[in-house]
Design a protein around this motif. Structure first.
Motif, PDB file in Angstrom:
ATOM      1  N   LYS A 126      -9.769 -10.643  -0.959  1.00 12.68           N
ATOM      2  CA  LYS A 126      -9.596  -9.791   0.368  1.00 12.68           C
ATOM      3  C   LYS A 126      -8.141  -8.820   0.186  1.00 12.68           C
ATOM      4  O   LYS A 126      -8.440  -7.856   0.657  1.00 12.68           O
ATOM      5  CB  LYS A 126      -9.340 -10.769   1.567  1.00 12.68           C
ATOM      6  N   LEU A 127      -7.283  -9.442  -0.502  1.00 16.21           N
ATOM      7  CA  LEU A 127      -6.102  -8.318  -0.687  1.00 16.21           C
ATOM      8  C   LEU A 127      -6.476  -7.287  -1.708  1.00 16.21           C
ATOM      9  O   LEU A 127      -6.018  -6.280  -1.292  1.00 16.21           O
ATOM     10  CB  LEU A 127      -4.904  -9.126  -1.423  1.00 16.21           C
ATOM     11  N   ARG A 129      -9.330  -5.910  -1.871  1.00 17.83           N
ATOM     12  CA  ARG A 129     -10.205  -4.891  -1.091  1.00 17.83           C
ATOM     13  C   ARG A 129      -9.332  -4.246  -0.159  1.00 17.83           C
ATOM     14  O   ARG A 129      -9.403  -2.869  -0.191  1.00 17.83           O
ATOM     15  CB  ARG A 129     -10.895  -5.895  -0.250  1.00 17.83           C
ATOM     16  N   LYS A 130      -7.958  -4.623   0.331  1.00 18.94           N
ATOM     17  CA  LYS A 130      -7.030  -3.843   1.017  1.00 18.94           C
ATOM     18  C   LYS A 130      -6.488  -2.678   0.195  1.00 18.94           C
ATOM     19  O   LYS A 130      -6.164  -1.858   0.579  1.00 18.94           O
ATOM     20  CB  LYS A 130      -6.129  -4.753   1.957  1.00 18.94           C
ATOM     21  N   GLU A 133      -8.622   0.069  -0.141  1.00 21.97           N
ATOM     22  CA  GLU A 133      -8.719   1.083   0.948  1.00 21.97           C
ATOM     23  C   GLU A 133      -7.288   1.738   1.041  1.00 21.97           C
ATOM     24  O   GLU A 133      -7.654   2.887   1.262  1.00 21.97           O
ATOM     25  CB  GLU A 133      -8.912   0.083   1.932  1.00 21.97           C
ATOM     26  N   ALA A 134      -6.374   1.146   0.774  1.00 27.67           N
ATOM     27  CA  ALA A 134      -4.806   1.893   0.614  1.00 27.67           C
ATOM     28  C   ALA A 134      -5.063   3.135  -0.312  1.00 27.67           C
ATOM     29  O   ALA A 134      -4.644   4.134  -0.080  1.00 27.67           O
ATOM     30  CB  ALA A 134      -3.815   1.064   0.407  1.00 27.67           C
ATOM     31  N   TYR A 143      -2.575   8.073   3.896  1.00 27.03           N
ATOM     32  CA  TYR A 143      -1.787   6.951   3.587  1.00 27.03           C
ATOM     33  C   TYR A 143      -0.593   7.127   4.337  1.00 27.03           C
ATOM     34  O   TYR A 143       0.008   8.420   4.386  1.00 27.03           O
ATOM     35  CB  TYR A 143      -1.795   6.769   1.995  1.00 27.03           C
ATOM     36  N   ARG A 161       5.230  -3.725   2.387  1.00 24.63           N
ATOM     37  CA  ARG A 161       3.827  -4.278   2.607  1.00 24.63           C
ATOM     38  C   ARG A 161       2.987  -2.863   2.172  1.00 24.63           C
ATOM     39  O   ARG A 161       2.568  -2.167   3.209  1.00 24.63           O
ATOM     40  CB  ARG A 161       3.351  -4.810   3.840  1.00 24.63           C
ATOM     41  N   THR A 163      -0.021  -2.308   1.771  1.00 22.37           N
ATOM     42  CA  THR A 163      -1.406  -2.294   2.622  1.00 22.37           C
ATOM     43  C   THR A 163      -1.023  -2.135   4.095  1.00 22.37           C
ATOM     44  O   THR A 163      -2.238  -2.309   4.653  1.00 22.37           O
ATOM     45  CB  THR A 163      -1.977  -3.440   1.908  1.00 22.37           C
ATOM     46  N   THR A 165      -1.084  -1.007   7.671  1.00 25.41           N
ATOM     47  CA  THR A 165      -1.903   0.255   8.264  1.00 25.41           C
ATOM     48  C   THR A 165      -1.419   0.568   9.667  1.00 25.41           C
ATOM     49  O   THR A 165      -1.905   1.368  10.208  1.00 25.41           O
ATOM     50  CB  THR A 165      -3.636  -0.473   8.262  1.00 25.41           C
TER      51      THR A 165
END
Length: 183
Positions: A126-127, A129-130, A133-134, A143, A161, A163, A165
């Motif tokens: 999952k991380l 995937r984040k 996305e970043a 960004y 951090r 990632t 958002t």
């Protein structure tokens, strides 16, 4: 003289007894607090490497090309390390799954370790995937801005951090809402 020897004997007995009690307490405490050890259990939870913090220059625009390059390097290194962890775990699990364990306790321990590792890898997936996305936000030059209110997230928050958002204010409000709905 007899009294003196009794006192010395009592002292030796007391010292030996207290050493044994201390050893027992130490062994019990370490058994209770020590998690299962395994080669693949990650020893890090976030970024497992050091990087040089970005030094802003006076009058520098927020999320300019240098800053985006800095965060891209952080994210790509982080992703590479996570992918290596996943590969190592899968390889190790395949190697260890062929072992035959006769003792049911050993089998149960091994299964528990595998379950723990799979949960850790799921969180890492999952991380990843984040992180992807970043990286896409960096490509799109979006960004570093809060997806809720649009303000700057901040250089130091993004280094803590990458990632993230949400800006700190929106994240705080989000956590307050989560606490209220959990109650």
């Amino acid at each position: 003289m007899g009294y003196k020897m009794n006192a010395e004997a009592k002292k030796k007995k007391s010292t030996a007894s207290s050493r044994a009690t201390a050893k027992t307490k130490k062994a019990t405490a370490s058994a209770e607090t020590t998690p299962p050890t395994h080669k693949s259990i990650p020893q890090h939870t976030l970024m497992p490497y050091k990087f040089e913090p970005y030094q802003t220059k006076p009058g520098e625009a927020y999320m300019n090309d240098q800053q985006l390059k800095h965060y891209r390097a952080i994210l790509e290194e982080w992703k590479k390390n996570l992918m290596q962890e996943v590969d190592n775990t899968l390889k190790e699990m395949k190697e260890e799954s062929v072992r035959v364990l006769a003792d049911p306790n050993d089998k149960a321990t091994e299964e528990e370790i595998f379950a723990f590792l799979l949960r850790a890898r799921d969180r890492e997936r999952k991380l990843i995937r984040k992180i992807e996305e970043a990286l896409q936000q960096i490509d799109d030059k979006e960004y570093g801005y809060c997806e809720s209110c649009g303000v700057e997230i901040g250089i130091r928050r993004l280094e803590a951090r990458p990632t993230a958002t949400l800006c700190i204010d929106c994240k705080t409000l989000d956590e307050i809402r989560e606490k209220r709905t959990a109650q």
